[in-house]
Design a protein around this motif. Structure first.
Motif, mmCIF file in Angstrom:
data_model
loop_
_atom_site.group_PDB
_atom_site.id
_atom_site.type_symbol
_atom_site.label_atom_id
_atom_site.label_comp_id
_atom_site.label_asym_id
_atom_site.label_seq_id
_atom_site.Cartn_x
_atom_site.Cartn_y
_atom_site.Cartn_z
ATOM 1 N N ASN A 320 -7.523 9.960 -45.766
ATOM 2 C CA ASN A 320 -6.874 10.458 -44.557
ATOM 3 C C ASN A 320 -7.423 9.769 -43.314
ATOM 4 O O ASN A 320 -6.674 9.438 -42.385
ATOM 5 N N GLU A 321 -8.732 9.560 -43.293
ATOM 6 C CA GLU A 321 -9.331 8.882 -42.150
ATOM 7 C C GLU A 321 -8.861 7.433 -42.072
ATOM 8 O O GLU A 321 -8.540 6.930 -40.990
ATOM 9 N N ALA A 322 -8.805 6.767 -43.225
ATOM 10 C CA ALA A 322 -8.361 5.376 -43.259
ATOM 11 C C ALA A 322 -6.907 5.256 -42.816
ATOM 12 O O ALA A 322 -6.544 4.351 -42.054
ATOM 13 N N ARG A 323 -6.058 6.159 -43.293
ATOM 14 C CA ARG A 323 -4.637 6.125 -42.919
ATOM 15 C C ARG A 323 -4.444 6.414 -41.427
ATOM 16 O O ARG A 323 -3.618 5.776 -40.763
ATOM 17 N N SER A 324 -5.207 7.363 -40.893
ATOM 18 C CA SER A 324 -5.051 7.706 -39.477
ATOM 19 C C SER A 324 -5.522 6.562 -38.580
ATOM 20 O O SER A 324 -4.923 6.289 -37.534
ATOM 21 N N LEU A 325 -6.588 5.861 -38.993
ATOM 22 C CA LEU A 325 -7.061 4.719 -38.221
ATOM 23 C C LEU A 325 -6.013 3.615 -38.163
ATOM 24 O O LEU A 325 -5.769 3.018 -37.108
ATOM 25 N N LEU A 326 -5.388 3.345 -39.304
ATOM 26 C CA LEU A 326 -4.378 2.293 -39.336
ATOM 27 C C LEU A 326 -3.137 2.706 -38.557
ATOM 28 O O LEU A 326 -2.533 1.891 -37.838
ATOM 29 N N LEU A 327 -2.757 3.970 -38.685
ATOM 30 C CA LEU A 327 -1.591 4.429 -37.930
ATOM 31 C C LEU A 327 -1.862 4.356 -36.429
ATOM 32 O O LEU A 327 -0.956 4.074 -35.640
ATOM 33 N N GLN A 328 -3.090 4.590 -36.039
ATOM 34 C CA GLN A 328 -3.459 4.462 -34.626
ATOM 35 C C GLN A 328 -3.252 3.026 -34.150
ATOM 36 O O GLN A 328 -2.717 2.792 -33.064
ATOM 37 N N GLU A 329 -3.667 2.066 -34.974
ATOM 38 C CA GLU A 329 -3.484 0.664 -34.612
ATOM 39 C C GLU A 329 -2.007 0.298 -34.505
ATOM 40 O O GLU A 329 -1.623 -0.542 -33.690
ATOM 41 N N ILE A 330 -1.182 0.912 -35.310
ATOM 42 C CA ILE A 330 0.256 0.648 -35.261
ATOM 43 C C ILE A 330 0.861 1.238 -34.000
ATOM 44 O O ILE A 330 1.732 0.643 -33.357
ATOM 45 N N HIS A 331 0.378 2.399 -33.600
ATOM 46 C CA HIS A 331 0.923 3.080 -32.417
ATOM 47 C C HIS A 331 0.531 2.383 -31.118
ATOM 48 O O HIS A 331 1.301 2.411 -30.154
ATOM 49 N N LEU A 332 -0.643 1.754 -31.086
ATOM 50 C CA LEU A 332 -1.136 1.200 -29.824
ATOM 51 C C LEU A 332 -0.176 0.193 -29.183
ATOM 52 O O LEU A 332 0.166 0.316 -28.020
ATOM 53 N N PRO A 333 0.270 -0.845 -29.905
ATOM 54 C CA PRO A 333 1.214 -1.780 -29.275
ATOM 55 C C PRO A 333 2.555 -1.152 -28.956
ATOM 56 O O PRO A 333 3.234 -1.559 -28.023
ATOM 57 N N GLN A 334 2.951 -0.149 -29.756
ATOM 58 C CA GLN A 334 4.216 0.538 -29.469
ATOM 59 C C GLN A 334 4.136 1.325 -28.165
ATOM 60 O O GLN A 334 5.071 1.332 -27.376
ATOM 61 N N VAL A 335 2.972 1.949 -27.950
ATOM 62 C CA VAL A 335 2.780 2.717 -26.728
ATOM 63 C C VAL A 335 2.779 1.788 -25.515
ATOM 64 O O VAL A 335 3.338 2.111 -24.462
ATOM 65 N N SER A 336 2.143 0.598 -25.654
ATOM 66 C CA SER A 336 2.036 -0.321 -24.528
ATOM 67 C C SER A 336 3.399 -0.872 -24.109
ATOM 68 O O SER A 336 3.556 -1.354 -22.987
#
Length: 338
Positions: A320-336
């Motif tokens: 769960n921690e690994a998946r959430s970290l990767l999903l965070q990285e995916i969201h960052l450029p989308q948010v920007s």
């Protein structure tokens, strides 16, 4: 109602020398996988078992809640998977739907799928732990009424032990199920994915280095847009988190695989002695010897079942921690981009 993770925009643009790392206990586990003078496995495990995320997972799968005591039919496993795995499949699919269908995106998608498949396998193993405890319950109950000396078994206890052996002989080894055979395949998938992630990481880093040198010349700058470099840096960030997660999760699977193998062997060993006892009939001396042997092994088996249960729950925490970290990285450029 779906509960997806939300993230705040962060991390300024990476420079050419940056090597993005996930800042979490997943990173700690990955780093500690490399032996160092200060590394202590027992201490690291003790710490992991005391974290809030681990305690939360244990509360979800607490046997007293009967959540994971459902027979592992496909429909039930999928229900349990939706309760345990976070971010869940729907959240991942929603995030990936906004990403371009590139090679890095495909690798990231594969990472999420492999982690989901492995978690489904671990849920089946968790069920097997419960099945093993149920299998041994008549024997453990019998041990509780035995005198301290196994050689003091009388005819009444001998007959009772024989009846318990008859019950145990009808059960299959919970860790000899077809699901256990998929461990090798699952680990191979992670190994192949790690190779592909590392290969693509090297390619992205090489591109960024070339861009860095090329853009140093003023005549080349207009033809090498800044957005291309930014895209490759984003790829590096995501691929690196996926590679670290893949490494850690593969190590977790290795531990679980070894624990399962020991339990499978131990239970087969017990079943062998039980069959010997049944072949001898209700002979007091033979029953005494079988009981003595089973009494020696049952404490070890109990500890092994607990170890496997603990490490499966640790898998749930780490995945769960690994998946959430990767999903965070995916969201960052989308948010920007918003």
């Amino acid at each position: 109602m779906l509960h997806c993770f939300s993230f705040n925009p962060a991390s300024p643009e990476l420079s050419i020398g940056d090597d993005p790392l996930p800042h979490s206990s997943i990173e700690g586990v990955a780093s500690s996988s490399i032996p160092s003078p200060t590394f202590n496995l027992s201490r690291e495990l003790a710490y992991a078992f005391q974290t809030d995320s681990y305690r939360e997972i244990r509360s979800r799968v607490d046997p007293t809640q009967h959540q994971l005591h459902i027979q592992p039919q496909p429909d039930n496993i999928e229900l349990l998977l939706s309760q345990v795995l976070q971010p869940n499949k729907e959240c991942v699919q929603e995030a990936l739907s906004h990403a371009k269908p590139t090679t890095p995106t495909h690798l990231v998608s594969t990472y999420f799928q492999h982690s989901e498949d492995a978690t489904r396998l671990c849920l089946n193993l968790y069920q097997s732990v419960h099945s093993a405890r149920l299998l041994y319950t008549p024997l453990f109950d019998f041990f509780h009424i035995l005198p301290g000396d196994s050689h003091a078994i009388d005819e009444t206890l001998c007959n009772l032990a024989f009846d318990v052996f008859l019950k145990l002989d009808t059960f299959e080894n919970p860790f000899s199920s077809p699901e256990s055979d998929t461990f090798g395949e699952t680990r191979l998938c992670f190994s192949q994915l790690k190779y592909k992630l590392d290969s693509r990481l090297r390619k992205s880093r090489s591109r960024v280095r070339l861009l860095h040198h090329a853009t140093a010349g003023p005549l080349c700058s207009p033809y090498l847009p800044h957005s291309f470099k930014k895209k490759e840096l984003t790829n590096i960030s995501q691929l690196n988190v996926a590679a670290r997660g893949t490494y850690v999760l593969d190590k977790d699977l290795d531990t679980i695989d070894r624990l399962v193998s020991r339990l499978q062997t131990g239970i087969e060993f017990d079943k062998h002695f039980i069959r010997l006892g049944l072949e001898k009939g209700r002979d007091v001396y033979s029953i005494q010897e079988i009981v003595k042997q089973l009494r020696k092994s049952h404490l070890n088996l109990t500890h092994q079942l607990k170890d496997l249960e603990d490490h499966i729950c640790l898998w749930f925490t780490n995945v769960n921690e690994a998946r959430s970290l990767l999903l965070q990285e995916i969201h960052l450029p989308q948010v920007s981009l918003r």
